[in-house]
Design a protein around this motif. Sequence first.
Motif, mmCIF file in Angstrom:
data_model
loop_
_atom_site.group_PDB
_atom_site.id
_atom_site.type_symbol
_atom_site.label_atom_id
_atom_site.label_comp_id
_atom_site.label_asym_id
_atom_site.label_seq_id
_atom_site.Cartn_x
_atom_site.Cartn_y
_atom_site.Cartn_z
ATOM 1 N N VAL A 40 -50.490 24.025 -22.618
ATOM 2 C CA VAL A 40 -50.472 23.093 -23.752
ATOM 3 C C VAL A 40 -51.904 22.890 -24.221
ATOM 4 O O VAL A 40 -52.788 22.584 -23.416
ATOM 5 C CB VAL A 40 -49.851 21.735 -23.360
ATOM 6 N N ARG A 98 -47.519 27.447 -25.086
ATOM 7 C CA ARG A 98 -46.132 27.071 -25.376
ATOM 8 C C ARG A 98 -46.061 25.897 -26.331
ATOM 9 O O ARG A 98 -45.054 25.686 -27.002
ATOM 10 C CB ARG A 98 -45.372 26.738 -24.095
ATOM 11 N N ALA A 99 -47.140 25.104 -26.402
ATOM 12 C CA ALA A 99 -47.146 23.939 -27.285
ATOM 13 C C ALA A 99 -48.574 23.607 -27.698
ATOM 14 O O ALA A 99 -49.523 23.861 -26.951
ATOM 15 C CB ALA A 99 -46.503 22.731 -26.601
ATOM 16 N N VAL A 124 -50.661 20.264 -29.409
ATOM 17 C CA VAL A 124 -50.649 18.871 -29.834
ATOM 18 C C VAL A 124 -51.841 18.652 -30.748
ATOM 19 O O VAL A 124 -52.992 18.815 -30.336
ATOM 20 C CB VAL A 124 -50.715 17.910 -28.630
ATOM 21 N N ALA A 129 -44.871 28.870 -30.984
ATOM 22 C CA ALA A 129 -45.250 27.699 -30.187
ATOM 23 C C ALA A 129 -44.693 26.419 -30.801
ATOM 24 O O ALA A 129 -44.481 26.330 -32.021
ATOM 25 C CB ALA A 129 -46.774 27.601 -30.082
ATOM 26 N N GLN A 130 -44.463 25.418 -29.946
ATOM 27 C CA GLN A 130 -44.052 24.096 -30.407
ATOM 28 C C GLN A 130 -45.299 23.336 -30.843
ATOM 29 O O GLN A 130 -46.208 23.108 -30.049
ATOM 30 C CB GLN A 130 -43.344 23.339 -29.280
ATOM 31 N N ILE A 131 -45.356 22.957 -32.116
ATOM 32 C CA ILE A 131 -46.522 22.245 -32.637
ATOM 33 C C ILE A 131 -46.111 20.819 -32.983
ATOM 34 O O ILE A 131 -45.195 20.594 -33.775
ATOM 35 C CB ILE A 131 -47.108 22.944 -33.876
ATOM 36 N N VAL A 132 -46.784 19.878 -32.348
ATOM 37 C CA VAL A 132 -46.538 18.456 -32.576
ATOM 38 C C VAL A 132 -47.818 17.865 -33.166
ATOM 39 O O VAL A 132 -48.891 18.021 -32.584
ATOM 40 C CB VAL A 132 -46.165 17.734 -31.271
ATOM 41 N N ASP A 186 -43.591 21.332 -35.973
ATOM 42 C CA ASP A 186 -42.179 21.141 -35.627
ATOM 43 C C ASP A 186 -41.828 19.658 -35.587
ATOM 44 O O ASP A 186 -40.710 19.272 -35.922
ATOM 45 C CB ASP A 186 -41.887 21.772 -34.262
#
Length: 355
Positions: A145, A211-212, A214, A237-240, A258
């Motif tokens: 992350v 994987r992500a 932030v 990738a999961q983008i917050v 996302d």
Amino acid sequence: MIRRLNPADRLTDRPDHSLVGVIRMPDRPESPARAIIKRVVGATAALFVAVLIVYLDRDGYRDVNGDGLSFLDAVYYATVSLSTTGYGDIAPASSSARLVNVLVITPLRVLFLIVLVGTTLEVLTERSRQAFRIQKWRTKVRNHVVVVGYGTKGRSAVSALLGDDVPPSHIVVVDTNQESLDSASSIGLVTVHGSGTRNDVLRVAGVPNARAVVVAANRDDTAVLVTLTARELAPKAQIVASVRERENEHLLRQSGADSVVVSSETAGRLLGMATSTPSVVDMVEDLLTPDAGLAIAERDVEPSEIGGSPRHLPDIVLGVVRGGRLFRVDAAEADAIESGDRLLYIKKVTPPDED
């Protein structure tokens, strides 16, 4: 006017050893006594090798007595040579004097050398060690992350990740503030010094294999640019991302985020609720704190739960995640649990001191 980066400015074009200071691997705590013991063991090993070499080739050495070299002579010659003492007009001639020189004088010389040049050697050794660790980390880092921005929001995000049992070695912090990076490094996180808006900085942080991501930037325009750059590097990738104003939320989503958290509205809503229903705010804070009390978590469904209703489970289920979409527990799509679903539920967290 847009300034083009010189090849020397692009971090991705630099060799790993030149990234020391840009990437910082977390320090491994070591007691001073252990560090000194390691140095003494290394010095002893070097002395033993020197003694062995001299003794095996003792026929090629001569001393002032002309009676050849004994094993003690070899030890004496090795110690005065390694300590850079050399020969003066006063030299021990008897065996007892040479034994004293080996057992007493030489350790004092070594101690003097450690105090005199220890700092320089430690800096050089640390830099080489960091370069080796950076090279090893860059070849193996996967599914980690990346947190861009280590201000108030970034620190809270990292605390939540650590509370969800994400290892510190799987979290990389990107920031331009050295004090923030020092704070992140002190808790065992890998840090990268640079702007998250730069493609090469995010590459060095391993975003293509993350994987992500932030995005916790202090400015909305910066958050948009970071999100665009991260999405280009990591399409899956999961983008917050965090945004201050609701009117900029759609820009983050169009840039590839996302999930978007509107920090100002969320904080304002809690402040308003606290004036009339402070207990609700306490409960929300409890759910958002992963260390103790209650927490919101997600898990796979068990085979025995397939076909049943999530409302009839022992856990307090809030929603069902199916195909990447979240359905609230009262939605028609969540009437029956299907294979492959994940449940969003409330779990009880036991503090570490109560385990």
